[in-house]
Structures are given as structure tokens and as C-alpha cells.
Write a protein that holds these residues in place. Structure first.
Motif, PDB file in Angstrom:
ATOM      1  N   GLU A  77      -6.469  -1.672   2.188  1.00 64.51           N
ATOM      2  CA  GLU A  77      -5.878  -0.610   1.904  1.00 64.51           C
ATOM      3  C   GLU A  77      -5.390  -0.077   0.774  1.00 64.51           C
ATOM      4  O   GLU A  77      -5.376   1.144   0.414  1.00 64.51           O
ATOM      5  CB  GLU A  77      -4.560  -1.065   2.613  1.00 64.51           C
ATOM      6  CG  GLU A  77      -4.413  -1.292   4.202  1.00 64.51           C
ATOM      7  CD  GLU A  77      -3.018  -2.513   4.797  1.00 64.51           C
ATOM      8  OE1 GLU A  77      -2.531  -1.223   5.094  1.00 64.51           O
ATOM      9  OE2 GLU A  77      -3.154  -3.243   5.439  1.00 64.51           O
ATOM     10  N   GLN A  78      -5.215  -0.893  -0.571  1.00 66.21           N
ATOM     11  CA  GLN A  78      -4.690  -0.137  -1.619  1.00 66.21           C
ATOM     12  C   GLN A  78      -5.298   0.459  -2.605  1.00 66.21           C
ATOM     13  O   GLN A  78      -5.755   1.398  -2.721  1.00 66.21           O
ATOM     14  CB  GLN A  78      -4.023  -1.400  -2.787  1.00 66.21           C
ATOM     15  CG  GLN A  78      -2.985  -1.952  -2.498  1.00 66.21           C
ATOM     16  CD  GLN A  78      -3.110  -2.640  -1.361  1.00 66.21           C
ATOM     17  OE1 GLN A  78      -4.347  -3.050  -0.572  1.00 66.21           O
ATOM     18  NE2 GLN A  78      -2.337  -4.416  -1.828  1.00 66.21           N
TER      19      GLN A  78
ATOM     20  N   GLU B 101      -8.594   7.775  -1.203  1.00 66.30           N
ATOM     21  CA  GLU B 101      -8.462   8.648  -0.281  1.00 66.30           C
ATOM     22  C   GLU B 101      -7.312   9.566  -0.601  1.00 66.30           C
ATOM     23  O   GLU B 101      -7.016  10.769  -0.520  1.00 66.30           O
ATOM     24  CB  GLU B 101      -8.094   8.456   0.782  1.00 66.30           C
ATOM     25  CG  GLU B 101      -8.686   7.451   1.742  1.00 66.30           C
ATOM     26  CD  GLU B 101      -8.415   7.412   3.194  1.00 66.30           C
ATOM     27  OE1 GLU B 101      -7.867   7.014   3.151  1.00 66.30           O
ATOM     28  OE2 GLU B 101      -8.918   6.951   4.053  1.00 66.30           O
ATOM     29  N   THR B 102      -6.325   9.357  -2.267  1.00 69.03           N
ATOM     30  CA  THR B 102      -5.608  10.265  -2.180  1.00 69.03           C
ATOM     31  C   THR B 102      -6.064  11.344  -4.007  1.00 69.03           C
ATOM     32  O   THR B 102      -6.320  11.963  -3.990  1.00 69.03           O
ATOM     33  CB  THR B 102      -4.853   9.670  -2.823  1.00 69.03           C
ATOM     34  OG1 THR B 102      -4.278   8.660  -3.435  1.00 69.03           O
ATOM     35  CG2 THR B 102      -4.190   9.070  -0.875  1.00 69.03           C
TER      36      THR B 102
ATOM     37  N   TYR C 144       0.927   2.371  -3.380  1.00 69.32           N
ATOM     38  CA  TYR C 144       0.165   3.695  -4.213  1.00 69.32           C
ATOM     39  C   TYR C 144       0.323   4.763  -3.290  1.00 69.32           C
ATOM     40  O   TYR C 144      -0.409   6.144  -4.321  1.00 69.32           O
ATOM     41  CB  TYR C 144      -1.452   2.884  -2.998  1.00 69.32           C
ATOM     42  CG  TYR C 144      -1.424   1.575  -4.422  1.00 69.32           C
ATOM     43  CD1 TYR C 144      -2.104   1.662  -5.318  1.00 69.32           C
ATOM     44  CD2 TYR C 144      -0.918  -0.032  -3.673  1.00 69.32           C
ATOM     45  CE1 TYR C 144      -2.913   0.467  -6.298  1.00 69.32           C
ATOM     46  CE2 TYR C 144      -1.499  -0.642  -4.295  1.00 69.32           C
ATOM     47  CZ  TYR C 144      -1.933  -0.727  -5.882  1.00 69.32           C
ATOM     48  OH  TYR C 144      -2.503  -1.659  -6.947  1.00 69.32           O
ATOM     49  N   SER C 145       0.677   5.153  -2.294  1.00 63.65           N
ATOM     50  CA  SER C 145       1.012   6.465  -1.495  1.00 63.65           C
ATOM     51  C   SER C 145       1.269   7.169  -2.164  1.00 63.65           C
ATOM     52  O   SER C 145       1.694   8.312  -2.328  1.00 63.65           O
ATOM     53  CB  SER C 145       0.919   6.021   0.149  1.00 63.65           C
ATOM     54  OG  SER C 145       0.128   5.459   0.959  1.00 63.65           O
ATOM     55  N   SER C 146       3.082   6.421  -2.316  1.00 66.69           N
ATOM     56  CA  SER C 146       4.452   7.365  -2.698  1.00 66.69           C
ATOM     57  C   SER C 146       3.684   7.678  -3.944  1.00 66.69           C
ATOM     58  O   SER C 146       3.501   8.491  -4.117  1.00 66.69           O
ATOM     59  CB  SER C 146       5.152   6.187  -2.980  1.00 66.69           C
ATOM     60  OG  SER C 146       5.846   6.060  -1.747  1.00 66.69           O
TER      61      SER C 146
ATOM     62  N   ALA D 196       0.654   8.599  -5.586  1.00 69.79           N
ATOM     63  CA  ALA D 196      -0.280   9.635  -5.192  1.00 69.79           C
ATOM     64  C   ALA D 196       0.264  10.890  -4.889  1.00 69.79           C
ATOM     65  O   ALA D 196       0.169  11.914  -5.353  1.00 69.79           O
ATOM     66  CB  ALA D 196      -1.348   9.322  -4.072  1.00 69.79           C
ATOM     67  N   SER D 197       1.395  11.011  -4.007  1.00 73.79           N
ATOM     68  CA  SER D 197       2.749  12.129  -3.517  1.00 73.79           C
ATOM     69  C   SER D 197       2.676  12.559  -4.696  1.00 73.79           C
ATOM     70  O   SER D 197       3.219  13.642  -5.253  1.00 73.79           O
ATOM     71  CB  SER D 197       3.304  11.351  -2.554  1.00 73.79           C
ATOM     72  OG  SER D 197       2.836  11.311  -1.310  1.00 73.79           O
TER      73      SER D 197
ATOM     74  N   PRO E  42       0.851  -1.438   0.151  1.00 68.79           N
ATOM     75  CA  PRO E  42       0.291  -0.273   0.081  1.00 68.79           C
ATOM     76  C   PRO E  42       1.181   1.408  -0.318  1.00 68.79           C
ATOM     77  O   PRO E  42       0.503   2.642  -1.027  1.00 68.79           O
ATOM     78  CB  PRO E  42      -0.647   0.074   1.250  1.00 68.79           C
ATOM     79  CG  PRO E  42      -0.925  -1.830   1.378  1.00 68.79           C
ATOM     80  CD  PRO E  42       1.128  -2.276   1.178  1.00 68.79           C
ATOM     81  N   ASP E  43       2.194   1.270   0.603  1.00 75.07           N
ATOM     82  CA  ASP E  43       2.479   2.844   0.826  1.00 75.07           C
ATOM     83  C   ASP E  43       3.015   2.932  -1.123  1.00 75.07           C
ATOM     84  O   ASP E  43       3.267   3.541  -1.131  1.00 75.07           O
ATOM     85  CB  ASP E  43       4.163   1.844   1.004  1.00 75.07           C
ATOM     86  CG  ASP E  43       3.675   1.952   2.708  1.00 75.07           C
ATOM     87  OD1 ASP E  43       2.891   2.293   3.574  1.00 75.07           O
ATOM     88  OD2 ASP E  43       4.262   1.219   3.567  1.00 75.07           O
TER      89      ASP E  43
ATOM     90  N   SER F 258      -6.148   3.746  -0.160  1.00 76.06           N
ATOM     91  CA  SER F 258      -5.385   4.530  -0.617  1.00 76.06           C
ATOM     92  C   SER F 258      -5.748   5.480  -2.210  1.00 76.06           C
ATOM     93  O   SER F 258      -6.007   6.755  -1.661  1.00 76.06           O
ATOM     94  CB  SER F 258      -4.156   4.328  -1.018  1.00 76.06           C
ATOM     95  OG  SER F 258      -3.244   5.014  -1.313  1.00 76.06           O
TER      96      SER F 258
END
Length: 712
Positions: free
Chosen positions: A250-251, A257-258, A200-202, A204-205, A197-198, A254
Motif C-alpha cells: 500500500e505504501q 499513484e500520488t 504516505y497519502s498525507s 503526498a497531499s 499508508p495514510d 501510494s
């Protein structure tokens, strides 16, 4: 019947018409200084991507260095097309991909799961597109096989790679495409199944950084394979996009939410054979874009991934006017009467015009008179630098088939019916068959001529290893170019910086160690007959130098040009001065190796004026006849195949394998002064040195003091 109905029904909406512009430094602090020894003009092929310029009727002055501003400019084409496909590996499909892109009309091509490696060059993939890619590496995955993304921008567009630090662990690349009044940011991502999941967050950033860079007028497209097979999307009529309805992992949460909450809209709903949507497309504005399934694919379609096309409407202000400065007219010597030109040249009283001025005033008077005659006698032609590379297997039949195919493509994009899709696929299949046959015949010709003409084979190999043209988005150290004019100035600054103008100051001990020889070089006197013969022997297939006078003109008007040219040559020798106008060279960047966007990987080729090279040849012949008598046997690289004995750098390697280099130093003495009365000075290969063995140094004297040193 199909062709007849196609001609009757298809309306010519106009495809992307592009033209090239040669830019030249024009700022006040960067004016060309013909008095400077390191003066040069840099010509770079600079694609003018989205400006269609109407041919303006202009009154050109009697000079070829002036540029014309055209204000009547049409708007760019209405749509920009982006093609997306998950290709599931293309290591074994590079040839098919190259052939497909040779006649492709998509402006941008985005691919995921390319599976490419560093040993596969961009030039092996396409010559009509600029390739930006991110291959799988140790930072993004422990698996060497699989992954990778690619964005290809057509050469008539200007693309800039967006460098984002801190996201090297993502298989992602971002490119900004410059449009007339806005920019299109394209971000391509590939996320492996069951990714952390990190990641996907990266991702999104990284997308948020792109959104921060873009302004309110810009368009942002984020597309790729997200591998979320269980996520279902529902269309929202108010938002004109799709929203996730069952985000549980979680993916998936993410992404919701992003990406979705951050102001992006997901517009892809194409499902694969299992009813799942793996490839997603996010945009920041849904008003000027449409997405539909691609009628035909560039590479073989994977059943788990449907290719699709996005059409971006180029929303322009109605009152917006585009203007560009360019020089697009040149003399067409193929459609003129050379006899009339020769008669006009012979009618000029050259003795009265050129007799009472110094050399630096004589040469401009000569050119001004020649230009006035040419403007009155020679028609103009519009010069267009072609953006697309002409493939060696191309033929007229393929050209006609491609024109019909393009009309059918536009017809389908306009109506998008199933019948049009069937007809389009038939045309695509017929064209692909003819194209593959032409390419196969071309390879057979190369194989059959390999024994008798191996150069054709190596030409083909080099074409697959080198990219065509110079990209706009070049950089040098920390400075990047975002436009064609900036790229030209960056090349000019780089080539100016690599020139070393500091004089050579060897020690007196080294000078005393050199052995000296006296060479008496009589005063060179060139006759009109010799000038006429030299001009008549020019290669008419060569191009012109900065003065824009091609060898074909000088050769066909040799008899009439012999008088003024002979006067300039002899005055140059008598006055010990080389004309300043002939010190200007056109610098053409040539890519050597390495990354094509790095300016340090280019070397400059100087395009000299033809008349300057003729004068060099006269001086070189006079020098060589005297200096060759004392050139040692260990000196190589100073004679050509036509001169005996022939000693080149190749013979040096065979005869003296341990030789490092051989240095030959020339020093001029004043006329009438005995060489032994002067101290030998080292030969300084300054910036104005003529390539012909130090011939320019000969213009300053009639005696030479020659020293040589053989260094083992």
C-alpha cells in the motif's frame, strides 16, 4: 606537486559571492520626519542573496544619506548545490556539525533522522546557516527517540518556511529559497519503517499543496527517507527519471499513484550496502538538475544511507537585469590627512555662516560644510557586511587551506573523476585535522584563562546560544516578511508601535502628596576649551551615529571643530531647543530570547549621534552637581561608580530588598520665575528624552522644581 597541478588545472569559475545591503524605509508615506519626536532610522542586516553587483563609478552628492542605483549587475553563480544525508542521529555530533559547516560551501543542507530535541538550539548547530527543522514530538510519534528533519539555508540566501496546517503528524518541513527570477521549494520528509499508508497519502497531499503554490518557473525538490526497501526503480530515458517497477504494498502504490502520477520525477538511484534505495529525490523538472554521490560527507556516513548532492542550474533570461539600491561607500578616515581637514575647517567663517539662523537651520549648515570638506579630503571605502560569521579559532593558515580546498571542490564538480575524488578527500582530511586542532587550542586557551579572565568563557557560551545576524523571514503576528526590505519595514512598524506617545496624567491628589525642593541651576555657558577637551576625550574605537561622523574624526579634529560645535551647544541652551537632527537615532534590533524569527523577541538599541551625547554630558554634569545634594539616601540608580556616594540598582537591592521602585520627578520652570509659584508637574519621560538623567529637560530652563517620592 598536487598543489601545483591544482593551480594549473583548476579554472576559476567563481563561487557564490555575496554582499549585504542596508535597507532604509523609502516609501513616501514612511519618510523620515526629523521634526517628529519619535523619528528613527532602522538599519537591519539584510542579506542580498543572489545578486553580485559590479562596483559602479558614481558621482556622489555632498551628503551621506543619498543612495545610488547601480544598473550594471552581473548574473548570479551558475549552480546552486543541495546536500542530502541521513545522519542517523546528531545529538552527540553537534560540535562536529558546527565545525563542518564553518567551511562548508553547500548552499542548502538537508538532513533526516536528526534525533534532535527542543533543548538543542539552532545556534549550537551553525552560525553560517539558517536552520529550519521539525523534531519528533508527540504529534508525529509516540517514540521520543529518533526521527526529525532539518533544512539549513546559507545566510547569503533568503529562505522562507512554508507553513502547512493539518500535517503536524508528519516529520516534515518545507522551505522556499528565493532566487532572482524563480523560487526553489524544498520539502524534506522522514517516514519510519512500516509506516501507516495514510502517512504516505498525507505527505503526498502536502506536496500537492507545494506544487499548487509554485508557478511554472519554480523548482520543486522533495527529498527524504521513505523507507521502502523492497521497491526497485528503473530508469526511463524518455522521462529522464526512475519509475517503480514492482510496487505491491500500500505504501509503494501510494507513492506511485500520488507522487509519480502527480508530475514529479524520481532521480535518485543510489543504493546502500544491501542494494536498496531508501532515500528518494523527487523534482518537478529534470532539465536543470543533476544528482551524484557526495565525494565527502558532513557527518559520519551510515552504511544504509549514501549522501548525495544535487546541483541546480540557475536558468536565467539573458536580457534580465538586476538592480538594487544601496549605500556602499563610506569615509575611510584611516587613509586621510587630518591636518588638511582641520585646516579646511578652521578656514571657514563659522560666525558668519551660523550666526544668523535659528538652530534647526544652523545644524544642517554645519553638517553640509563638514560633508563637503570630507568629500574633498577623505577617500571612500566600500563597506561590505559579512554574511559568514568569523569564528574565534580561525587563523590565516586555515584560510589558505580553505581557499585551496574550495578550488579542488570546484575541480571535482567539473570533472567528477575518481582521481579527483581521492585528491579532494585528502585535502578534506588535512583541512579537517587542522581545523580541529585550531578549535582544540581555542578551547584550551579558554580553560586556561578561566580563572584570570572568565569573560572569554562566557563569550564562548553566549556564542553557542545566540544566532548570528537577523533572518530575513521574520514575522509579527499575522504579517510575514519575504525580503530584506520588507523585514526592515516590519521592524520599523513594530518599534514605532511599541512607543507610547500618550502623556502621563496623574491625579492632583498624587501631585500634592509629592515633597518639593527648590534647585537653582545657573545658566550653563560652555566654552570652546571645554568643547575641545570633551571631543579630545572621546573613545576613538566607537562607531558613528546616524550622521556618520565617527569619534575618531571628532577627536583628531577637536581643535578646529571646537568653534562651530561650541556655537551650536550654547545656542541650543539659550534657545531652549534641542536640534531636530540630533533627535534621529539608528535603531538596531537585538535578539533577546525565544524564536529568532518573531519580531516581538527583539528589543531596539538606539545609536545616537556623538555630538548629541557630548551636549548631554555637559548638561548632565551641571544638573548632577546641584541635584545630588538633595537626592535621598533611598534613591539608587542615579549615580555611577565615578560619583560619590555610589548608589546603583545593585546597592538598592542589598539595602532595600523590599523596595519596589523609586520615582524621581522633575519639572522645569521658566527663567526668573520662583519655583514655589508653580504647581509641581510630574516628570514625563517623553520620546526625545536624553538618557543622561533628564538632561534635555534642562535645556528649557535655568531653574528646576524637583520632587521625589520613595515607594516601598
Amino acid at each position: 606537486m598536487v598543489l601545483r597541478s591544482l593551480r594549473d588545472n583548476v579554472q576559476d569559475e567563481g563561487f557564490l559571492e555575496t554582499r549585504d545591503v542596508s535597507y532604509r524605509r523609502s516609501s513616501d508615506d514612511h519618510q523620515l520626519d526629523t521634526q517628529s519626536p519619535c523619528t528613527f532610522t532602522a538599519h537591519v542586516i539584510a542579506p542580498q542573496s543572489l545578486i553580485n553587483v559590479k562596483h559602479c563609478a558614481v558621482n556622489r552628492p555632498h551628503t551621506l544619506s543619498s543612495y545610488t542605483n547601480c544598473q550594471n549587475v552581473t548574473h548570479p553563480p551558475e549552480y546552486l548545490t543541495v546536500y542530502y544525508q541521513n545522519v542517523r542521529g546528531m545529538r552527540t555530533k553537534t560540535q562536529h556539525f558546527l565545525l563542518s559547516l564553518s567551511s562548508c560551501d553547500y548552499d542548502v543542507i538537508v538532513l533526516t533522522e536528526t534525533w534532535l530535541r527542543e533543548d538543542i538550539l539552532n545556534s549550537e548547530l551553525s552560525t553560517n546557516y539558517t536552520i529550519y527543522r521539525c523534531d519528533r514530538n508527540s504529534s508525529s510519534s509516540q517514540l521520543l527517540r529518533g526521527g526529525g528533519v532539518l533544512i539549513a539555508i546559507k545566510n547569503n540566501l533568503t529562505g522562507i518556511a512554508i507553513k502547512m496546517h493539518g500535517f503536524e503528524h508528519l516529520e516534515q518541513t518545507t522551505v522556499r529559497v528565493s532566487l532572482p527570477n524563480l523560487s526553489l521549494y524544498i520539502c524534506c520528509i522522514y517516514l519510519r519503517p512500516n509506516s501507516d499508508p495514510d502517512l504516505y497519502s498525507s505527505h503526498a497531499s502536502a506536496v500537492q499543496q507545494v506544487l499548487d503554490i509554485a508557478n511554472s518557473m519554480d523548482r520543486v525538490l522533495v527529498v527524504g527517507d521513505y523507507n521502502l526497501p523492497h521497491l526497485r526503480w528503473t530508469f526511463d530515458h524518455d522521462l529522464k527519471s526512475y519509475l517503480p517497477e514492482n510496487a505491491t504494498s500500500e505504501q509503494e502504490i501510494s507513492i506511485m499513484e500520488t507522487m509519480v502520477a502527480g508530475g514529479l520525477y524520481q532521480i535518485c538511484s543510489l543504493s546502500n550496502m544491501n542494494g536498496r534505495t531508501l532515500d528518494l529525490a523527487f523534482v518537478n523538472n529534470t532539465d536543470f538538475v543533476e544528482l551524484f554521490e557526495a565525494p565527502t560527507s558532513i557527518l559520519k556516513v551510515d552504511p544504509h544511507h549514501k549522501p548525495f548532492v544535487l546541483r541546480y542550474e540557475k536558468h536565467l533570461n539573458e536580457n534580465m537585469v538586476f538592480s538594487e539600491t544601496y549605500d556602499d561607500l563610506d569615509f575611510d578616515f584611516n587613509r586621510c590627512d587630518m591636518d588638511d581637514i582641520s585646516a579646511d575647517i578652521e578656514a571657514v567663517n563659522w560666525q558668519a555662516m551660523l550666526g544668523g539662523n535659528d538652530l534647526d537651520h544652523t545644524v544642517p549648515l554645519f553638517y553640509g560644510t563638514i560633508y563637503r570638506i570630507l568629500h574633498s579630503r577623505v577617500p571612500k571605502k566600500r563597506v561590505r557586511n559579512k554574511v559568514d560569521y568569523k569564528f574565534p579559532w580561525w587563523n590565516a593558515r586555515l584560510g589558505r587551506m580553505r581557499n585551496v580546498l574550495r578550488k579542488q571542490r570546484k575541480h571535482y564538480y567539473r570533472y567528477k573523476t575518481e582521481d579527483n575524488k581521492i585528491v579532494l578527500r585528502q585535502f578534506e582530511l588535512q583541512y579537517e585535522t587542522a581545523r580541529n586542532n585550531a578549535f582544540r587550542d581555542y578551547l584550551n586557551r579558554i580553560e586556561n584563562s578561566l580563572r584570570n579572565n572568565p569573560s572569554t568563557f562566557w563569550t564562548y557560551v553566549k556564542s553557542r546560544k545566540r544566532s548570528v545576524g537577523i533572518p530575513v523571514n521574520v514575522f509579527h503576528k499575522d504579517v510575514s516578511a519575504n525580503s530584506a526590505s520588507e523585514a526592515v519595514n516590519l521592524f520599523a512598524d513594530y518599534f514605532r508601535g511599541v512607543f507610547n506617545s500618550s502623556p502621563v496624567n496623574p491625579s492632583q491628589e498624587y501631585i500634592d502628596s509629592l515633597q518639593s525642593y527648590s534647585v537653582n541651576l545657573p545658566l550653563l555657558n560652555i566654552s570652546e576649551t571645554e568643547v575641545m577637551e570633551a571631543l579630545s576625550s572621546l573613545d576613538s574605537t566607537k562607531g558613528p551615529g546616524p550622521d556618520r561622523l565617527p569619534p575618531v574624526f571628532l577627536k583628531r579634529c577637536a581643535r578646529s571643530l571646537a568653534v562651530p560645535v561650541n556655537m551650536i551647544f550654547n545656542r541650543s541652551i539659550i534657545e531652549h531647543t534641542f536640534p531636530s537632527a540630533w533627535k534621529v537615532a539608528a535603531i538596531v534590533p537585538i535578539h533577546k530570547n525565544g524564536y529568532i524569527h518573531n519580531i516581538e523577541n527583539y528589543r531596539g538599541i538606539s545609536i545616537l549621534n556623538c555630538l548629541a551625547k557630548v551636549l548631554e554630558k555637559f548638561v548632565y554634569d551641571a544638573m548632577y552637581s546641584k541635584a545630588s545634594q538633595i537626592i535621598a539616601d533611598c534613591q539608587h540608580g542615579v549615580s555611577s561608580e565615578t560619583r560619590k556616594p555610589f548608589r546603583s540598582s545593585e546597592t538598592n537591592c542589598r539595602k532595600h530588598p523590599s523596595s519596589r521602585f523609586i520615582q524621581c520627578n522633575y519639572t522645569a520652570t521658566t527663567s526668573g520665575e520662583h519655583p514655589s509659584s508653580r504647581t509641581p508637574q510630574p516628570y514625563d519621560p517623553g520620546p526625545n528624552l536624553i538618557a543622561a538623567g533628564g538632561a534635555q529637560r534642562a535645556l528649557h530652563s535655568t531653574h528646576f522644581h524637583l520632587t521625589r517620592k520613595c515607594i516601598k
